[in-house]
Motif scaffolding. Structure first.
Motif, PDB file in Angstrom:
ATOM      1  N   MET A   1       0.845  -1.195   0.000  1.00  0.00           N
ATOM      2  CA  MET A   1       0.000   0.000   0.000  1.00  0.00           C
ATOM      3  C   MET A   1       0.879   1.243   0.000  1.00  0.00           C
ATOM      4  N   THR A   2       0.547   2.218  -0.838  1.00  0.00           N
ATOM      5  CA  THR A   2       1.293   3.470  -0.858  1.00  0.00           C
ATOM      6  C   THR A   2       0.602   4.488   0.035  1.00  0.00           C
ATOM      7  N   PRO A   3       1.351   5.441   0.612  1.00  0.00           N
ATOM      8  CA  PRO A   3       0.722   6.464   1.446  1.00  0.00           C
ATOM      9  C   PRO A   3      -0.260   7.298   0.633  1.00  0.00           C
ATOM     10  N   ASP A   4      -1.316   7.807   1.292  1.00  0.00           N
ATOM     11  CA  ASP A   4      -2.233   8.708   0.591  1.00  0.00           C
ATOM     12  C   ASP A   4      -1.505  10.014   0.300  1.00  0.00           C
ATOM     13  N   PRO A   5      -2.003  10.824  -0.657  1.00  0.00           N
ATOM     14  CA  PRO A   5      -1.254  12.020  -1.082  1.00  0.00           C
ATOM     15  C   PRO A   5      -0.890  12.968   0.049  1.00  0.00           C
ATOM     16  N   ASP A   6      -1.813  13.180   0.998  1.00  0.00           N
ATOM     17  CA  ASP A   6      -1.512  14.114   2.082  1.00  0.00           C
ATOM     18  C   ASP A   6      -0.448  13.558   3.029  1.00  0.00           C
ATOM     19  N   TYR A   8       1.790  11.364   2.196  1.00  0.00           N
ATOM     20  CA  TYR A   8       3.025  11.351   1.412  1.00  0.00           C
ATOM     21  C   TYR A   8       3.681  12.728   1.455  1.00  0.00           C
ATOM     22  N   ALA A   9       2.878  13.781   1.246  1.00  0.00           N
ATOM     23  CA  ALA A   9       3.426  15.140   1.255  1.00  0.00           C
ATOM     24  C   ALA A   9       3.991  15.482   2.633  1.00  0.00           C
ATOM     25  N   ARG A  10       3.292  15.063   3.710  1.00  0.00           N
ATOM     26  CA  ARG A  10       3.796  15.334   5.058  1.00  0.00           C
ATOM     27  C   ARG A  10       5.085  14.577   5.321  1.00  0.00           C
ATOM     28  N   GLY A  11       5.116  13.298   4.919  1.00  0.00           N
ATOM     29  CA  GLY A  11       6.330  12.509   5.083  1.00  0.00           C
ATOM     30  C   GLY A  11       7.488  13.077   4.296  1.00  0.00           C
ATOM     31  N   HIS A  12       7.192  13.547   3.090  1.00  0.00           N
ATOM     32  CA  HIS A  12       8.229  14.165   2.252  1.00  0.00           C
ATOM     33  C   HIS A  12       8.831  15.369   2.962  1.00  0.00           C
ATOM     34  N   ALA A  13       7.964  16.234   3.529  1.00  0.00           N
ATOM     35  CA  ALA A  13       8.452  17.419   4.236  1.00  0.00           C
ATOM     36  C   ALA A  13       9.302  17.035   5.446  1.00  0.00           C
ATOM     37  N   LEU A  14       8.872  16.018   6.200  1.00  0.00           N
ATOM     38  CA  LEU A  14       9.648  15.570   7.354  1.00  0.00           C
ATOM     39  C   LEU A  14      11.008  15.030   6.926  1.00  0.00           C
ATOM     40  N   PHE A  15      11.009  14.254   5.851  1.00  0.00           N
ATOM     41  CA  PHE A  15      12.243  13.659   5.346  1.00  0.00           C
ATOM     42  C   PHE A  15      13.215  14.751   4.891  1.00  0.00           C
ATOM     43  N   GLU A  16      12.709  15.713   4.122  1.00  0.00           N
ATOM     44  CA  GLU A  16      13.581  16.770   3.610  1.00  0.00           C
ATOM     45  C   GLU A  16      14.181  17.605   4.732  1.00  0.00           C
ATOM     46  N   ALA A  17      13.423  17.785   5.813  1.00  0.00           N
ATOM     47  CA  ALA A  17      13.934  18.569   6.940  1.00  0.00           C
ATOM     48  C   ALA A  17      15.098  17.883   7.625  1.00  0.00           C
ATOM     49  N   ARG A  18      15.248  16.571   7.426  1.00  0.00           N
ATOM     50  CA  ARG A  18      16.301  15.802   8.085  1.00  0.00           C
ATOM     51  C   ARG A  18      17.457  15.469   7.144  1.00  0.00           C
ATOM     52  N   SER A  19      17.367  15.903   5.901  1.00  0.00           N
ATOM     53  CA  SER A  19      18.389  15.574   4.899  1.00  0.00           C
ATOM     54  C   SER A  19      19.093  16.843   4.420  1.00  0.00           C
ATOM     55  N   ASP A  20      20.371  16.707   4.109  1.00  0.00           N
ATOM     56  CA  ASP A  20      21.085  17.836   3.509  1.00  0.00           C
ATOM     57  C   ASP A  20      21.099  17.750   1.979  1.00  0.00           C
ATOM     58  N   GLN A  21      20.362  16.785   1.431  1.00  0.00           N
ATOM     59  CA  GLN A  21      20.417  16.588  -0.018  1.00  0.00           C
ATOM     60  C   GLN A  21      19.787  17.742  -0.788  1.00  0.00           C
ATOM     61  N   ARG A  22      18.662  18.262  -0.282  1.00  0.00           N
ATOM     62  CA  ARG A  22      18.010  19.340  -1.020  1.00  0.00           C
ATOM     63  C   ARG A  22      18.934  20.534  -1.179  1.00  0.00           C
ATOM     64  N   THR A  23      19.671  20.872  -0.141  1.00  0.00           N
ATOM     65  CA  THR A  23      20.611  21.997  -0.226  1.00  0.00           C
ATOM     66  C   THR A  23      21.631  21.756  -1.325  1.00  0.00           C
ATOM     67  N   ASP A 212       4.782  10.169  14.528  1.00  0.00           N
ATOM     68  CA  ASP A 212       4.261  10.385  13.180  1.00  0.00           C
ATOM     69  C   ASP A 212       4.819   9.318  12.250  1.00  0.00           C
ATOM     70  N   PRO A 213       3.989   8.404  11.773  1.00  0.00           N
ATOM     71  CA  PRO A 213       4.485   7.329  10.916  1.00  0.00           C
ATOM     72  C   PRO A 213       4.852   7.786   9.511  1.00  0.00           C
ATOM     73  N   ALA A 214       4.487   9.022   9.159  1.00  0.00           N
ATOM     74  CA  ALA A 214       4.669   9.465   7.773  1.00  0.00           C
ATOM     75  C   ALA A 214       6.134   9.485   7.357  1.00  0.00           C
ATOM     76  N   LEU A 215       7.052   9.760   8.308  1.00  0.00           N
ATOM     77  CA  LEU A 215       8.471   9.857   7.955  1.00  0.00           C
ATOM     78  C   LEU A 215       8.999   8.537   7.407  1.00  0.00           C
ATOM     79  N   LEU A 216       8.835   7.462   8.154  1.00  0.00           N
ATOM     80  CA  LEU A 216       9.353   6.174   7.683  1.00  0.00           C
ATOM     81  C   LEU A 216       8.539   5.648   6.508  1.00  0.00           C
ATOM     82  N   ASP A 217       7.241   5.929   6.488  1.00  0.00           N
ATOM     83  CA  ASP A 217       6.425   5.495   5.351  1.00  0.00           C
ATOM     84  C   ASP A 217       6.938   6.138   4.064  1.00  0.00           C
TER      85      ASP A 217
END
Length: 270
Positions: A1-6, A8-23, A212-217
């Motif tokens: 099962m894939t995360p629902d769009p909302d 997914y978007a929340r998990g994406h934001a959490l993930f990006e806040a913990r990564s230096d890749q976007r910079t 918040d399970p969205a990060l690992l999901d």
């Protein structure tokens, strides 16, 4: 099962806040676009633009470096409607008179362009995982390039982190998840000149098994139950870098692509 769009978007934001890749991605893309600072017009198509965080930084720099009177235009396409709305609002919020902004809600293959509309730069930042046909998407991107244009693709290799995705995530777009080696193979079938850079980065997933399970999901691109979440964290610990937190290598491959004959052969890092 894939995360629902909302989620997914929340998990994406959490993930990006913990990564230096976007910079690192923003810096690398900004340097590429700086080579066009002297152009009287620069048009960019961002495929999978999300909420426009990356594009907002790039557009701000492109406008700041442009000569007076030079035009800049940015088009974003993404299937997530709130993301596209944020993309448009964010770029328009830069207050740059020379910047024209357009957003399209939908998939890349549903993007409608005028018969003669072409872009100087087409950008895919972590969005080619979701296309149903990699060759077709890259071919269409090349068709949308103006003379002298370039295609920029930022895509993850299959490393320790993405091996979890490969093992746990449902098939993307009906098939196996394509990693950067698949992008390279697809580009090799096209009449293009390609250079590639490897951008090193890390993400700290410490506490990802918390409230918040969205990060690992988002990290593994599926919805985990409690037992699977604990197993994922344990596996991440085995591949984590030494030191505090749960820092895991999170690299990205950056491709620079020109139609063959439209530019001289490129060197890595060019």
């Amino acid at each position: 099962m894939t995360p629902d769009p909302d989620s997914y978007a929340r998990g994406h934001a959490l993930f990006e806040a913990r990564s230096d890749q976007r910079t690192r991605i923003v810096s690398w893309l900004g340097d590429r676009l700086s080579r066009r600072a002297g152009d009287a017009h620069l048009s960019v198509l961002s495929v999978g633009c999300g909420d426009g965080t990356v594009d907002r930084a790039l557009a701000a720099r492109a406008c700041a470096e442009a000569a007076p009177g030079a035009a800049r235009s940015w088009t974003g396409v993404d299937p997530h409607s709130p993301g596209v709305a944020a993309f448009v609002a964010g770029l328009e919020g830069l207050g740059q008179e020379q910047l024209a902004v357009r957003g399209h809600v939908g998939t890349f293959d549903s993007l409608l362009t005028g018969p003669d509309e072409r872009f100087d730069v087409v950008v895919f930042v972590h969005s080619l995982y979701y296309v149903p046909d990699l060759d077709a998407a890259l071919g269409r991107a090349l068709d949308l390039l103006a003379p002298g244009g370039e295609l920029l693709v930022l895509h993850a290799p299959l490393g320790a982190l993405n091996e979890l995705v490969a093992d746990l995530a449902p098939p993307a777009a009906g098939g196996p998840q394509p990693w950067s080696d698949a992008v390279a193979a697809s580009l090799a079938r096209l009449p293009v000149e390609v250079a590639a850079d490897d951008l090193a980065s890390t993400v700290d997933l410490d506490g990802g098994d918390g409230d918040d399970p969205a990060l690992l999901d988002f990290t593994v691109q599926t919805v985990l139950d409690d037992a699977a979440r604990a197993a994922v964290v344990e596996r991440l610990r085995r591949s984590a870098e030494p030191g505090p937190g749960l820092r895991v290598a999170h690299p990205v491959t950056a491709f620079v692509v020109h139609p063959r004959g439209d530019a001289p052969p490129l060197r890595s890092g060019a």
